[in-house]
Design an enzyme around this catalytic site. Structure first.
Site, PDB file in Angstrom:
ATOM      1  N   VAL A 150       2.440   6.532   7.574  1.00 31.50           N
ATOM      2  CA  VAL A 150       1.575   7.143   6.344  1.00 31.50           C
ATOM      3  C   VAL A 150       0.103   6.804   6.833  1.00 31.50           C
ATOM      4  O   VAL A 150      -0.195   5.816   7.262  1.00 31.50           O
ATOM      5  CB  VAL A 150       1.822   6.695   5.139  1.00 31.50           C
ATOM      6  N   HIS A 192       3.916   1.193   2.147  1.00 32.56           N
ATOM      7  CA  HIS A 192       5.035   0.754   1.835  1.00 32.56           C
ATOM      8  C   HIS A 192       5.787   1.441   0.820  1.00 32.56           C
ATOM      9  O   HIS A 192       7.158   1.680   0.517  1.00 32.56           O
ATOM     10  CB  HIS A 192       4.646  -0.730   1.110  1.00 32.56           C
ATOM     11  N   SER A 195      -2.357  -0.013   6.491  1.00 33.52           N
ATOM     12  CA  SER A 195      -2.112  -1.306   7.104  1.00 33.52           C
ATOM     13  C   SER A 195      -2.654  -2.149   5.919  1.00 33.52           C
ATOM     14  O   SER A 195      -3.965  -1.915   5.551  1.00 33.52           O
ATOM     15  CB  SER A 195      -2.645  -1.528   8.191  1.00 33.52           C
ATOM     16  N   SER A 196      -1.992  -3.306   5.516  1.00 30.77           N
ATOM     17  CA  SER A 196      -2.621  -4.334   4.682  1.00 30.77           C
ATOM     18  C   SER A 196      -3.952  -5.032   5.189  1.00 30.77           C
ATOM     19  O   SER A 196      -4.754  -5.647   4.640  1.00 30.77           O
ATOM     20  CB  SER A 196      -1.691  -5.370   4.458  1.00 30.77           C
ATOM     21  N   ARG A 197      -3.987  -4.803   6.664  1.00 30.91           N
ATOM     22  CA  ARG A 197      -5.135  -5.113   7.246  1.00 30.91           C
ATOM     23  C   ARG A 197      -6.484  -4.575   7.120  1.00 30.91           C
ATOM     24  O   ARG A 197      -7.515  -4.923   7.255  1.00 30.91           O
ATOM     25  CB  ARG A 197      -4.971  -5.634   8.792  1.00 30.91           C
ATOM     26  N   GLU A 222       7.386   3.489  10.769  1.00 30.70           N
ATOM     27  CA  GLU A 222       7.346   3.574  12.407  1.00 30.70           C
ATOM     28  C   GLU A 222       5.895   3.180  12.957  1.00 30.70           C
ATOM     29  O   GLU A 222       5.888   2.959  14.055  1.00 30.70           O
ATOM     30  CB  GLU A 222       7.584   5.088  12.811  1.00 30.70           C
ATOM     31  N   HIS A 272       0.965  -1.228  -0.016  1.00 31.13           N
ATOM     32  CA  HIS A 272       0.090  -0.062   0.173  1.00 31.13           C
ATOM     33  C   HIS A 272       0.970   1.261  -0.134  1.00 31.13           C
ATOM     34  O   HIS A 272       2.013   1.097  -0.104  1.00 31.13           O
ATOM     35  CB  HIS A 272      -0.961  -0.048   1.130  1.00 31.13           C
TER      36      HIS A 272
END
Length: 280
Positions: free
Chosen positions: A176, A37, A185-187, A148, A34
């Site tokens: 971010v 990253h 977050s990927s979640r 972070e 995302h």
């Protein structure tokens, strides 16, 4: 961008880079990339001549087999997301390249791994430390870039390279967020529409607690109230909400040095984590 799956091929390419005097940066990921990253990739590109993005869903850092199975695996979409950044290598090691037959070594970092996520996910940071040590050594990176948002993980990795004399500079990069404050977050894709609307309350409440601490409130009182507010907002469980010193992640009750407010809470069956810096 080359897609490499075998360590010997990566090392052969790395040797040619070294002969040319190039610096190498690595962004370790588990894929499902995302904008968070990609912000790390952008910083790596600005700081290094060559950049490797690793994608490896590490089974050793999952406590729940169902969570591991649900983790998204989106190689082609990830490659497409990386295309505009002119990344040199997407390293997609097969499991045997990380954990070959007979693998029996475990890297454990005490101190900074204890409490917080470490208390609720036994063995998680051993899995993180082990795979990060492998990836840093395999890529031979001069610099590695970590977000972070996973602040405890960042401290574990920093301690790991210091203690083991791994010659890689660990670069922490700011979290971010979406426009409404939710940490990327990927979640997040697993949240229902209702839960997605609720999720930004976590960050908003952290900001309120930080303001109270800066005005002189005690951590105990501010955190007690904040936990209740998080649950009232719709979160099913607050695993932890703590004030920790940035240096060493030791618990603290007074704001007398740079610190972090760190939280983990469950919403719609999804575990969300976040943190913010708090200075005296």
């Amino acid at each position: 961008m080359k897609r490499i799956r075998v360590l010997s091929e990566l090392r052969a390419l790395n040797r040619t880079w070294r002969c040319d005097g190039a610096t190498v940066g690595v962004v370790p990921t588990m894929g499902a990339l995302h904008q968070g990253h990609l912000s790390l990739v952008k910083q790596a590109k600005a700081a290094c001549d060559r950049v490797i993005v690793t994608v490896f869903v590490n089974p050793k850092q999952f406590n729940n087999a169902e969570d591991l199975d649900k983790y998204p695996r989106t190689e082609d979409a990830d490659a497409e997301a990386l295309a505009p950044f002119d990344v040199d290598v997407m390293y997609l090691p097969t499991p045997d390249q990380i954990y070959p037959d007979g693998f029996s070594t475990n890297v454990s970092v005490s101190g900074v791994s204890e409490g917080l996520c470490g208390a609720h996910r036994p063995g998680h940071f051993d899995g993180v430390a082990t795979v990060v040590a492998k990836l840093l050594l395999q890529t031979g990176a001069d610099r590695a870039f970590f977000g972070e948002k996973d602040f405890q993980q960042l401290q574990v990795v920093k301690r790991l390279v210091r203690d083991l004399d791994i010659p890689t500079e660990i670069v922490g990069c700011a979290t971010v967020r979406e426009e409404d404050g939710l940490a990327l977050s990927s979640r997040n894709v697993r949240l229902s529409e209702t839960a997605r609307n609720t999720a930004p309350r976590l960050y908003a409440i952290l900001q309120d607690v930080a303001d109270e601490l800066r005005r002189g409130a005690t951590a105990e009182a501010a955190i007690y109230t904040a936990k209740a507010r998080i649950e009232l907002a719709g979160f099913s469980e607050v695993e932890y909400l703590e004030l920790r010193a940035e240096d060493g992640l030791t618990p603290t009750t007074v704001l007398d040095r740079p610190a972090r407010l760190l939280v983990a809470a469950w919403l719609d069956g999804v575990r969300l984590i976040d943190n913010i810096p708090v200075a005296p």
